[in-house]
Structures are given as C-alpha cells and as structure tokens.
Design an enzyme around this catalytic site. Structure first.
Site, mmCIF file in Angstrom:
data_model
loop_
_atom_site.group_PDB
_atom_site.id
_atom_site.type_symbol
_atom_site.label_atom_id
_atom_site.label_comp_id
_atom_site.label_asym_id
_atom_site.label_seq_id
_atom_site.Cartn_x
_atom_site.Cartn_y
_atom_site.Cartn_z
ATOM 1 N N ASP A 141 38.544 59.023 24.459
ATOM 2 C CA ASP A 141 37.156 58.893 24.896
ATOM 3 C C ASP A 141 36.176 59.551 23.920
ATOM 4 O O ASP A 141 36.328 60.716 23.544
ATOM 5 C CB ASP A 141 37.015 59.523 26.282
ATOM 6 C CG ASP A 141 35.738 59.109 26.976
ATOM 7 O OD1 ASP A 141 34.659 59.365 26.431
ATOM 8 O OD2 ASP A 141 35.835 58.509 28.068
ATOM 9 N N SER A 146 31.806 55.500 25.498
ATOM 10 C CA SER A 146 32.561 55.285 26.731
ATOM 11 C C SER A 146 31.963 54.111 27.514
ATOM 12 O O SER A 146 31.825 53.024 26.989
ATOM 13 C CB SER A 146 32.591 56.582 27.548
ATOM 14 O OG SER A 146 33.577 56.527 28.542
#
Length: 780
Positions: free
Chosen positions: A257, A112
């Site tokens: 993600d 991320s």
C-alpha cells in the site's frame, strides 16, 4: 561521533516506517475504524520516491509533467486523491461536483483507493458510470480469495466436498509457513480492469488525463511512483494492505500500500507540473479512549496516528492557491466495502463547502465540454495478436502446463475477457499465490508476459477441518479432519495426498496422483483406504443394533480429467471388511471372519456449481459402479450402481435447487447385507433418523428453496428455507422398515460461516415421525 541532525531525523523516520510495516499485519485485525487501505502508513512523509516507470524504462520522458500542459492562459490543475479504503468512494462525489462546476482536471495523483478512483477518471470513466459500478461491488466481489468456483481444477473442487476449513499451511524444511496476505488480489484485479478503461501496458502521460499512482517498496521502504505500466496491476499494488492483501510482485519489486509512505501525494502532483492542487483528504479517524482496551486497539490507534503524521506533512506543503476538500466521513469504516455508495453524497457535500474556492477555476461551458469530450473519448481496445507468451521463471510448476491452462494463444487476437479468465484459471490450479500479466513491446515483437508467482509457502500443504452434528435426542457426533498434500513431485505434476479423520468415523486414505501428459488430461492413481465406522440398524423407528465396521482397500485407477468440468475413472480394487456387534441382541451378531472384497470400479464426476454449501447457480452430478468379482478375490458377485445430481438457479436472493439420487443392482443379483444403501436424515428423507432406512435399492428426489436473509461481516450469508422430498428404499434389511413412497420435508435456518455451513433444522415425514438437526459442516 554523533550523527548530524539531518541524519538523526532520517534514522528516526526509518525506524518509525519499519515499525509501521511490522504493525500492519496486526492492524488488519483491528477495530473497523482502522482503514482497510490506509491502515499501514509511514511515520513521516518522505520526499516522493523514484518514478517506477522512469526507474525501469529509460525511454520515459525525463520531465513528464509537461507532456500535456494546460491550455494557455490558465493554470495547470492537478487532483490529488488520498487513500482511505471503502471511504474512498467519497472521491466520486467530489468528481461529480467538479464536473457540475466545470472545474478542469489536467493531471491526477492518487494513493491506494485514491489511485483506483483516479485511474478510472484518468482513463475516461465519468462519475455517473463509477457510481453505477461501485453500487454493484461488495467485500465478496473485491476480496474473495478464490476465483469463481467454475474455473477451479477438478481436484481443487473436490476439496469442497470435505469439511476442511482452515487456510493452507505450508510445510517446508525451514518450518511452518503461512500465506503473505488474507487474500491474493486476483479477483480484485479483475474488478480493477473494469475501472481501467485502457487495458494493456500504457505510458500514463498518454492517458486522457496524465496520471500517477503511489505504492511502497516493501524491501527498500521507499515510495514508488508509477508513470507507466499495466493500470490494473499498478492500482492493485497501490492498495495492497500488508497482512490483508498479499504484496504485489511488479518488475522485481515487492510492493504494498502506498499509504505507508505517501497517503496524500501532493509532492507527486507538484512534480507533474501542477500550478494548483485540489487535494481530497479522507482522513484517518482516531478511536475514542473507551475503545483502547486491547493490544489490537492500541496498535490500531498507533497506526492511525502515524497515518495522520504522514498526511500532515502533505497538508503543510499546500499553498494558499490550492484547494483542500475533507469529506466528513465520521466513523464510516474503511473496511465497509458492502456500502460504498453511502459515502458518495458525503464527498459531494464536502466539495460544495469549498465551492467559492473552486468557482474561479471554472471554464466556460463550451471550453469545458470540449475538454471533457477529449478526455472521455474511449480508446479502442488493443486486440493485436501477441507473438509470444512469456512466463516469469518457475521453479516447480512446468511452464508447458501453465500455458496449456490458458486459452490465449500466440498469433490470435487478444480477447480481454478471455485473458482475465486465463488469469483466474491459472490461479484456480492452486499452485500460485498471485497471477497477473502485462504487454511488452519489443523491437518487431509483441510479448504477453504472465507473472505467475508460485506459492512461497508451498509446495507441501496442510489443512484441517471439523464436522459436528446432533439430533437433540442424545446422539451427538464430531469428526476432526486433516489433509496433507505434496505437489509437483515431478515435471508432470504428480501429487501425493493423505487425508485422515477421527471421530464418529475414523478413516485414513492416501493417493498418489500421477498425470501422464503435460496437460494432465490422463492420469493413473494408486491409493490405500482404511475406515472404521458405526452402522445403526433400525426396525421401524427403533434402533435395534449397532455394528462396528472396519474396511481396508487397495485400489488402482486410471482416468481422464475434462479440464475444469469433470473426471472419469476406472480401476480395480481389493481388500477386506470386518463387522462386529457393538450393541443389540446376540442373535443379530454377524458371522465370524472377514469379508473379502475385490471389484472393478468406475466413477464419472462433473461439477459446475458456483458453491457446494449454498449453490445459487450451476449443476453437478456423478455415477458410481462397483462390480464385485470373485476373480479379484471377492466372496460374492454382484453389481452396485448409483447416480446423483443437483441443479440450482436463483432469482435475486431466492434460490431453487433440485437434487436426486438413485441406486440399485444392475444384473439382478441382490446386494449383500454388508453393502446395502443406507439413507435418512436431513435433506435425505428428513424426519427419519440419520441412516434409519436401509435396503437394496433407492430412488429419491428433493426440491429445496432458500432465501438469503442477510449478509454480515463474518458470514457469507444467512439463509432460511425448506425442502420437499419423496423417495423409496426397496428390499429393506429388517422387516417392518418403512416401505412404499416416503414423503417428507424440512424447515431450516443456515449460516455460511468461516467454520463452514451451520444448519438448525426440523424435519418431518408424512408417516408422522420427526427429527431436529444441528449440523456444522456438510449435512449430506
């Protein structure tokens, strides 16, 4: 038969992972303590998944970890950077201390926001340059849904002049559909390419520092570890928070993600051959009991707990020789991208706390300088021409139209800025939910692949809007609007659009827009319009009558679009108009019967404003001509012409805007009473009532100044400003109306809100009249 213990554990982990994914969309609405980039994570820490590059490209080395070993006599050190949304800028502070202490970094693994900072460092960007870059970032620059307005097509720009405010709602035979995420990620990828100093498709083992990024396969629920790819696309996939950023489509996978499955990828670093891991864990703060008062709060807390379980598994795998750095970020929100530099000193302080653990890893000054010189060497951009532009399969949009939108051409050198603009321009057509690209090296050929993903909720769209106004003197109005748009009805991109409005003005219009060529340079557009509106007539400042006016028109236009700059139309129109007296003396009643209409029409429109509501830069304007012709059925022959324009320029938070409007009757024949210019109201000779001035010609100019006072989470801006205005309305309809040069001005406070611009204003004219205004929507 009972499942074996290891099977039960796997099933439980899968259930918790699926639960985390299902809750991710709700978490995007949770309290600020829920991280924008780490809000949805798995309940357990699965073993690192398949290497994305190795899974799709057999040529990737089987053991890439040792592709670039550390120098003989010292351990291989790998930096592991966790996800954390806006909290991730603290990683930059850690990097500053590592460089200050001469700690070598031989490989990087990130998830991320950690993949963003790690990717920038791996491609040679230093902490100081990163700090300057993030200092200019904001939520708007990273996550604004649309590309710069100047890059939109003319038809999509024209939507901004309406009061439509909701996102597009898809209408299909299967039902109502919504977008997959709050933002598409196109603008985000543009910023990511600035972070990635190595554009194009790359083997991540050949970067200045070997690098891995972790995303999550939304279909399989497994981690995806990237060892090669287009770096900006990979970083974008790694931070695609479900419900907030639309999933990334990459090599046939739907990716979100990486924090869902591996928020602190220590295992990935081990697979890269790390002898020592320096792990930076940003943490996931838990909300206090008093904050757990709603379903959203409880859901967010559950997700935070799952994230912590994920990270704990990684922390448990750390060895005594590894170094853990945990910045004390407290309650700094993972969604606060407007204050990224705030966390950098916190990262520095955390790294200095473990300086005694880091010091033994330091290199002598000369050796470290030599290493960093190699790692920071800027690789020259690969501008070699491509032999082919290859689009992913399209089901509705004509591929020839998509390639025509782009400026990049086969056989010409690649210009990175032009290619980024091509992606924004493709997205600006309104046909795609996401657009990205990559470079493929095939035997004897170099291919630019454009992955333009058509909107899954298209091709038919519905939007709604609202407009409100009040003058604080008893006149309050509202208008509800709706728009239904059907696109790509044929291979040339035909569009059928119907707009409806109810309220003070009720209207219905429907246009069939048919391009005549693949580039959509020429078009033909039949349409129908119906309108019912009140017309107030004033004598001085006193309203003496109100008419109920009904209009019906059929029209046919032919024209040309100047790509993103403007449009020219000419056409014919026929119809009727009927007026009745609503209030006022019977002596003011119009004559019986309907007025027949028929005309040749023309319109030139151009628009390069960055915003319609609060423009800071750019220009826009237009010219309209209505030539009433008895030969087309009209009762009277006359010509009505008008032109308007606006130019805006800003100096920091200060903006000056100049606008004008002129109208008259070329040819000398006076305009009929039912087609006069009606003027007055906020920013249209402020101080006078809306529509108070009515006459046969108009000249008007204004200068507007406004200052952006603040930026809030739900507001694009808070503005205060004033206007100076001068105008003249000649040949008034009613004797006693204001004549001569009219001077006026206004003071206003305005909010650029999710519901549209909201104005509270005071206007005053030199003649002594004044008005207060409250507007939600477009005031002019």
């Amino acid at each position: 038969m009972k499942a074996a213990p290891h099977q039960r554990m796997r099933h439980a982990g899968t259930k918790r992972l699926l639960a985390a994914i299902a809750l991710a969309a709700l978490a995007a609405l949770a309290a600020p303590a829920v991280g924008a980039a780490t809000a949805a994570t798995a309940a357990e820490h699965p073993a690192p998944g398949p290497d994305a590059g190795a899974a799709t490209t057999p040529a990737t080395p089987a053991v890439p970890a040792h592709a670039r070993p550390a120098a003989a006599g010292r351990p291989r050190i790998c930096l592991v950077l966790s996800g954390g949304g806006a909290r991730g800028a603290a990683h930059i502070g850690v990097l500053k201390v590592l460089e200050e202490m001469r700690i070598p970094v031989d490989c990087i693994a990130g998830t991320s926001m950690g993949s963003l900072v790690g990717g920038a460092y791996a491609t040679g960007m230093g902490p100081a340059e990163m700090e300057r870059l993030v200092g200019g970032l904001s939520t708007d620059k990273l996550f604004k849904e649309r590309p710069p307005r100047q890059d939109l097509t003319v038809r999509r720009k024209q939507d901004d002049f309406t009061n439509l405010l909701t996102p597009e709602i898809g209408l299909q035979a299967s039902g109502v559909l919504l977008p997959k995420g709050a933002v598409s990620g196109v603008q985000l990828e543009t910023v990511l390419r600035q972070l990635a100093r190595t554009p194009g498709f790359r083997d991540f083992d050949r970067l200045p520092i070997p690098y891995r990024a972790v995303a999550t396969d939304l279909v399989a629920g497994t981690p995806v570890v990237f060892s090669q790819g287009e770096l900006a696309n990979v970083m974008r996939a790694s931070m695609s928070v479900p419900g907030a950023v639309a999933p990334a489509e990459y090599e046939g996978r739907l990716l979100v993600d990486g924090g869902l499955t591996d928020n602190l990828p220590v295992g990935v670093a081990r697979n890269m051959g790390a002898d020592i891991v320096i792990a930076v864990n940003l943490g996931t703060p838990l909300m206090k009991r008093e904050a757990l008062t709603s379903v959203i709060g409880v859901t967010g807390q559950m997700l935070n707990i799952l994230t912590e379980q994920n990270v704990r598994a990684s922390l448990a795998s750390l060895r005594p020789t590894d170094v853990l750095i945990e910045p004390a970020l407290g309650d700094f929100s993972a969604t606060d991208f407007d204050h990224l530099p705030t966390t950098i000193p916190i990262g520095e302080a955390a790294a200095r706390k473990v300086a005694d653990r880091l010091a033994p890893l330091a290199l002598p000054p000369a050796q470290y300088a030599e290493l960093r010189a190699v790692q920071q060497a800027v690789q020259p951009p690969d501008t070699r021409p491509v032999d082919e532009i290859r689009l992913a399969p399209l089901h509705r949009v004509n591929p020839d139209y998509a390639t025509a939108v782009m400026q990049t051409r086969p056989g010409e050198p690649i210009d990175q800025a032009a290619l980024d603009q091509d992606m924004r321009r493709l997205f600006g057509t309104g046909d795609f939910e996401h657009v990205n690209y990559g470079i493929l090296e095939e035997p004897g050929r170099r291919v630019l692949t454009v992955n333009a993903v058509e909107k899954s909720w298209g091709p038919d769209y519905l939007r709604f809007g609202l407009g409100l106004s009040s003058d604080f003197r008893g006149d309050a109005y509202f208008n509800l609007v709706g728009s239904y748009r059907r696109t790509w009805l044929n291979a040339l991109g035909a569009e059928w659009r119907t707009d409806a409005q109810v309220g003070q003005t009720s209207a219905l219009s429907s246009e069939f827009y048919q391009p005549l060529d693949t580039r959509q340079f020429f078009f033909i557009a039949p349409r129908i319009e119906l309108e019912r509106r009140p017309v107030n007539v004033f004598q001085g400042s006193t309203r003496i009558a109100t008419y109920d006016v009904r209009r019906f028109d059929l029209a046919l236009d032919v024209g040309s679009q100047f790509t993103k700059y403007g449009e020219l139309r000419v056409g014919v129109q026929t119809g009727s108009e009927h007026a009745t007296l609503s209030t006022g003396p019977a002596a003011l009643a119009p004559g019986p019967g309907s007025i027949r209409r028929g005309a040749i029409t023309g319109r030139l429109f151009f628009d390069q404003l960055d915003s319609v509501d609060f423009p800071r830069f750019g220009y826009a304007g237009g010219v309209r001509i209505y030539a009433s012709q008895p030969g087309l059925g009209a009762d009277r022959a006359y010509i009505k012409a008008q032109a308007d324009g606006i130019y805006a320029h800003s100096f920091g938070d200060h903006t000056l805007s100049f606008g004008f409007k002129v109208g008259g009757n070329p040819g000398g024949k006076p305009l009929p009473n039912y087609d006069l210019f009606q003027w007055g109201g906020f920013l249209q000779q402020s101080g006078y009532a809306t529509g108070q001035l009515m006459g046969g010609n108009l000249q008007f100019a204004r200068l507007v100044y406004y200052n952006k006072l603040a930026r809030q989470t739900l507001l694009q801006g808070v503005y205060a400003g004033f206007s100076l205005e001068a105008g003249r309305v000649g040949d008034p309809l009613v004797p006693g109306s204001p004549t001569g040069l009219l001077k006026s001005g206004s003071l206003f406070l305005a909010l650029d809100s999710p519901l549209g611009p909201l104005y509270l204003a005071y206007g005053r004219a030199a003649a002594g009249v004044f008005s207060f205004y409250l507007y939600l929507g477009k005031p002019f």
